[in-house]
Design a protein around this motif. Sequence first.
Motif, PDB file in Angstrom:
ATOM      1  N   MET A   1       0.850  -1.191   0.000  1.00 44.91           N
ATOM      2  CA  MET A   1       0.000   0.000   0.000  1.00 44.91           C
ATOM      3  C   MET A   1       0.885   1.241   0.000  1.00 44.91           C
ATOM      4  SD  MET A   1      -1.232   0.571   3.943  1.00 44.91           S
ATOM      5  CE  MET A   1      -0.018   1.088   5.183  1.00 44.91           C
ATOM      6  N   ARG A   2       0.315   2.371  -0.434  1.00 46.32           N
ATOM      7  CA  ARG A   2       1.032   3.645  -0.392  1.00 46.32           C
ATOM      8  C   ARG A   2       0.744   4.359   0.931  1.00 46.32           C
ATOM      9  NH1 ARG A   2      -0.599   7.364  -4.994  1.00 46.32           N
ATOM     10  NH2 ARG A   2      -2.666   6.696  -4.303  1.00 46.32           N
ATOM     11  N   ALA A   3       1.774   5.005   1.470  1.00 42.65           N
ATOM     12  CA  ALA A   3       1.622   5.735   2.734  1.00 42.65           C
ATOM     13  C   ALA A   3       2.632   6.873   2.774  1.00 42.65           C
ATOM     14  CB  ALA A   3       1.848   4.802   3.921  1.00 42.65           C
ATOM     15  N   LEU A   4       2.235   8.000   3.397  1.00 42.78           N
ATOM     16  CA  LEU A   4       3.149   9.127   3.584  1.00 42.78           C
ATOM     17  C   LEU A   4       3.937   8.865   4.855  1.00 42.78           C
ATOM     18  CD1 LEU A   4       3.833  11.826   2.142  1.00 42.78           C
ATOM     19  CD2 LEU A   4       2.456  12.951   3.894  1.00 42.78           C
ATOM     20  N   HIS A   5       5.163   8.389   4.682  1.00 40.32           N
ATOM     21  CA  HIS A   5       5.958   7.829   5.781  1.00 40.32           C
ATOM     22  C   HIS A   5       7.083   8.786   6.165  1.00 40.32           C
ATOM     23  CE1 HIS A   5       6.317   4.246   8.167  1.00 40.32           C
ATOM     24  NE2 HIS A   5       7.582   4.063   7.872  1.00 40.32           N
ATOM     25  N   LEU A   6       7.261   8.969   7.457  1.00 43.57           N
ATOM     26  CA  LEU A   6       8.312   9.848   7.980  1.00 43.57           C
ATOM     27  C   LEU A   6       9.394   9.000   8.636  1.00 43.57           C
ATOM     28  CD1 LEU A   6       8.984  12.929   8.490  1.00 43.57           C
ATOM     29  CD2 LEU A   6       8.083  12.571  10.791  1.00 43.57           C
ATOM     30  N   THR A   7      10.634   9.166   8.187  1.00 43.36           N
ATOM     31  CA  THR A   7      11.747   8.397   8.746  1.00 43.36           C
ATOM     32  C   THR A   7      12.751   9.265   9.491  1.00 43.36           C
ATOM     33  OG1 THR A   7      12.987   8.574   6.663  1.00 43.36           O
ATOM     34  CG2 THR A   7      11.557   6.641   6.947  1.00 43.36           C
ATOM     35  N   SER A   8      12.655  10.596   9.332  1.00 43.01           N
ATOM     36  CA  SER A   8      13.597  11.507   9.975  1.00 43.01           C
ATOM     37  C   SER A   8      12.918  12.850  10.193  1.00 43.01           C
ATOM     38  CB  SER A   8      14.844  11.702   9.108  1.00 43.01           C
ATOM     39  OG  SER A   8      15.644  12.778   9.591  1.00 43.01           O
ATOM     40  N   HIS A   9      13.221  13.502  11.319  1.00 42.00           N
ATOM     41  CA  HIS A   9      12.691  14.842  11.571  1.00 42.00           C
ATOM     42  C   HIS A   9      13.493  15.907  10.836  1.00 42.00           C
ATOM     43  CE1 HIS A   9       9.841  13.323  14.408  1.00 42.00           C
ATOM     44  NE2 HIS A   9      10.752  12.877  15.246  1.00 42.00           N
ATOM     45  N   GLU A  10      14.573  15.506  10.201  1.00 43.44           N
ATOM     46  CA  GLU A  10      15.416  16.453   9.457  1.00 43.44           C
ATOM     47  C   GLU A  10      15.102  16.443   7.970  1.00 43.44           C
ATOM     48  OE1 GLU A  10      16.947  14.522  12.096  1.00 43.44           O
ATOM     49  OE2 GLU A  10      16.446  16.391  13.140  1.00 43.44           O
ATOM     50  N   SER A  11      14.250  15.546   7.516  1.00 44.07           N
ATOM     51  CA  SER A  11      13.903  15.488   6.091  1.00 44.07           C
ATOM     52  C   SER A  11      12.403  15.257   5.960  1.00 44.07           C
ATOM     53  CB  SER A  11      14.681  14.359   5.401  1.00 44.07           C
ATOM     54  OG  SER A  11      14.433  13.116   6.032  1.00 44.07           O
ATOM     55  N   PRO A  12      11.830  15.671   4.828  1.00 44.68           N
ATOM     56  CA  PRO A  12      10.370  15.578   4.684  1.00 44.68           C
ATOM     57  C   PRO A  12       9.915  14.132   4.538  1.00 44.68           C
ATOM     58  CG  PRO A  12      11.378  16.349   2.653  1.00 44.68           C
ATOM     59  CD  PRO A  12      12.467  16.325   3.665  1.00 44.68           C
ATOM     60  N   PRO A  13       8.645  13.861   4.833  1.00 42.26           N
ATOM     61  CA  PRO A  13       8.122  12.515   4.618  1.00 42.26           C
ATOM     62  C   PRO A  13       8.040  12.200   3.137  1.00 42.26           C
ATOM     63  CG  PRO A  13       6.348  14.022   5.189  1.00 42.26           C
ATOM     64  CD  PRO A  13       7.621  14.788   5.360  1.00 42.26           C
ATOM     65  N   ALA A  14       7.979  10.917   2.825  1.00 42.74           N
ATOM     66  CA  ALA A  14       7.936  10.492   1.430  1.00 42.74           C
ATOM     67  C   ALA A  14       6.811   9.490   1.234  1.00 42.74           C
ATOM     68  CB  ALA A  14       9.268   9.866   1.019  1.00 42.74           C
ATOM     69  N   LEU A  15       6.224   9.495   0.046  1.00 45.31           N
ATOM     70  CA  LEU A  15       5.202   8.516  -0.300  1.00 45.31           C
ATOM     71  C   LEU A  15       5.908   7.187  -0.554  1.00 45.31           C
ATOM     72  CD1 LEU A  15       2.134   8.581  -0.582  1.00 45.31           C
ATOM     73  CD2 LEU A  15       2.454   8.935  -3.034  1.00 45.31           C
ATOM     74  N   SER A  16       5.616   6.189   0.280  1.00 46.60           N
ATOM     75  CA  SER A  16       6.355   4.930   0.272  1.00 46.60           C
ATOM     76  C   SER A  16       5.415   3.753   0.078  1.00 46.60           C
ATOM     77  CB  SER A  16       7.109   4.759   1.609  1.00 46.60           C
ATOM     78  OG  SER A  16       7.921   5.872   1.886  1.00 46.60           O
ATOM     79  N   GLU A  17       5.970   2.625  -0.363  1.00 48.02           N
ATOM     80  CA  GLU A  17       5.230   1.372  -0.453  1.00 48.02           C
ATOM     81  C   GLU A  17       5.495   0.571   0.823  1.00 48.02           C
ATOM     82  OE1 GLU A  17       3.127   0.040  -2.590  1.00 48.02           O
ATOM     83  OE2 GLU A  17       3.128   1.696  -4.036  1.00 48.02           O
ATOM     84  N   LEU A  18       4.431   0.259   1.559  1.00 44.11           N
ATOM     85  CA  LEU A  18       4.536  -0.470   2.817  1.00 44.11           C
ATOM     86  C   LEU A  18       3.586  -1.662   2.797  1.00 44.11           C
ATOM     87  CD1 LEU A  18       4.421   2.527   5.363  1.00 44.11           C
ATOM     88  CD2 LEU A  18       6.459   1.366   4.478  1.00 44.11           C
ATOM     89  N   PRO A  19       3.849  -2.674   3.624  1.00 44.00           N
ATOM     90  CA  PRO A  19       2.919  -3.799   3.711  1.00 44.00           C
ATOM     91  C   PRO A  19       1.571  -3.344   4.281  1.00 44.00           C
ATOM     92  CG  PRO A  19       5.049  -4.327   4.708  1.00 44.00           C
ATOM     93  CD  PRO A  19       5.046  -2.856   4.459  1.00 44.00           C
ATOM     94  N   VAL A  20       0.490  -3.969   3.834  1.00 42.82           N
ATOM     95  CA  VAL A  20      -0.826  -3.698   4.393  1.00 42.82           C
ATOM     96  C   VAL A  20      -0.884  -4.252   5.812  1.00 42.82           C
ATOM     97  CG1 VAL A  20      -3.305  -4.131   4.198  1.00 42.82           C
ATOM     98  CG2 VAL A  20      -1.939  -3.717   2.142  1.00 42.82           C
ATOM     99  N   PRO A  21      -1.170  -3.414   6.833  1.00 45.50           N
ATOM    100  CA  PRO A  21      -1.172  -3.903   8.213  1.00 45.50           C
ATOM    101  C   PRO A  21      -2.388  -4.780   8.492  1.00 45.50           C
ATOM    102  CG  PRO A  21      -1.919  -1.634   8.153  1.00 45.50           C
ATOM    103  CD  PRO A  21      -1.513  -1.973   6.739  1.00 45.50           C
ATOM    104  N   GLN A  22      -2.250  -5.694   9.444  1.00 43.22           N
ATOM    105  CA  GLN A  22      -3.334  -6.585   9.835  1.00 43.22           C
ATOM    106  C   GLN A  22      -3.723  -6.291  11.291  1.00 43.22           C
ATOM    107  OE1 GLN A  22      -4.826  -8.597   7.563  1.00 43.22           O
ATOM    108  NE2 GLN A  22      -3.384  -7.600   6.144  1.00 43.22           N
ATOM    109  N   PRO A  23      -5.022  -6.276  11.580  1.00 45.29           N
ATOM    110  CA  PRO A  23      -5.445  -5.919  12.936  1.00 45.29           C
ATOM    111  C   PRO A  23      -5.127  -6.992  13.958  1.00 45.29           C
ATOM    112  CG  PRO A  23      -7.328  -6.606  11.618  1.00 45.29           C
ATOM    113  CD  PRO A  23      -6.159  -6.540  10.680  1.00 45.29           C
TER     114      PRO A  23
END
Length: 321
Positions: A1-23
């Motif tokens: 799935m696509r998600a706006l993911h933040l990996t660092s407070h020094e750089s902007p978030p990026a639209l990334s491909e991540l696994p679909v989470p399961q409840p």
Amino acid sequence: MRALHLTSHESPPALSELPVPQPGPGQIGVRIGACGLNFADLLMMQGRYQDTPPLPFTLGMEIAGTVETLGEGVTGLAPGDRVAVYGGRDGLAEYGVFDATRAVRMPESMSLEDAAAFQIAYGTSHLALDHRARLQPGETLLVLGAAGGVGLTAVEIGKLMGARVIACARGAEKLEVARAAGADHLIDARSQDIREAVLALGGADVVYDAVGGDQFTAAFRSARPEARILTIGFASGEVPQIKANHLLVKNLTVMGLYWGGYLSFRPEALTGSLATLFGWYAEGRIKPHISHVLPLDRAMEGMELLRSRASTGKVVIRIPG
């Protein structure tokens, strides 16, 4: 799935491909249809928000969508239910997993965009004005940042509660939005002296401040004796400092309101407020003002609209299926 993911407070978030989470137990999996943006998202990107999650994480505090999967032990919800959820994070994605206790069924008449724009803005203002400040019919309410996401709902709710509403915003276009929401008097923060303008109208009984900085100081000085001053946020970037002796002289009360905090220590106040608000929506008494609806790949444009104060009301990110 696509998600706006933040990996660092020094750089902007990026639209990334991540696994679909399961409840997991007590959780629901939601196909997200829309996510409302909030000033707190900007603070989270910088690591400055009081509830910033540990890195990495997906941004997006409030969503609307459709329940797809149920975790163990979840009752009262079913796949296909349309829900609004305040998750605090993970909303700017195609799918999300949230605690079932945070999901609220939407009125049938409510669009996904309206639901995603609804909970934080209306919830903050209603809880602040009703539960905290005890705003009374006939009192004068001064709203700073009156065309913003929460400020505009304060104008609308204050009017519904019977107050005389003074709206303060920057420029004629934003003031017109506040007037349409029910403001009785308008103050242009760009060209008018806020303190003088409020005093000329008799002063304020309740101040709703989502701006801070010099506007807080002006409003503080225009408050009537026994006024209640609500600190909601600091869009100006300046946290005001309060001299306690000034509180004493005019018998003033300054109170804070962090809407999400009620989930941990008094959730019934929050859920009761939301029940009232969804009822008002179903009756046609309130409706979110959304100035921009953007797709997920333009979410950072939406963040910039908030940062530059170029939006009015809410900015919503639509996430098509």
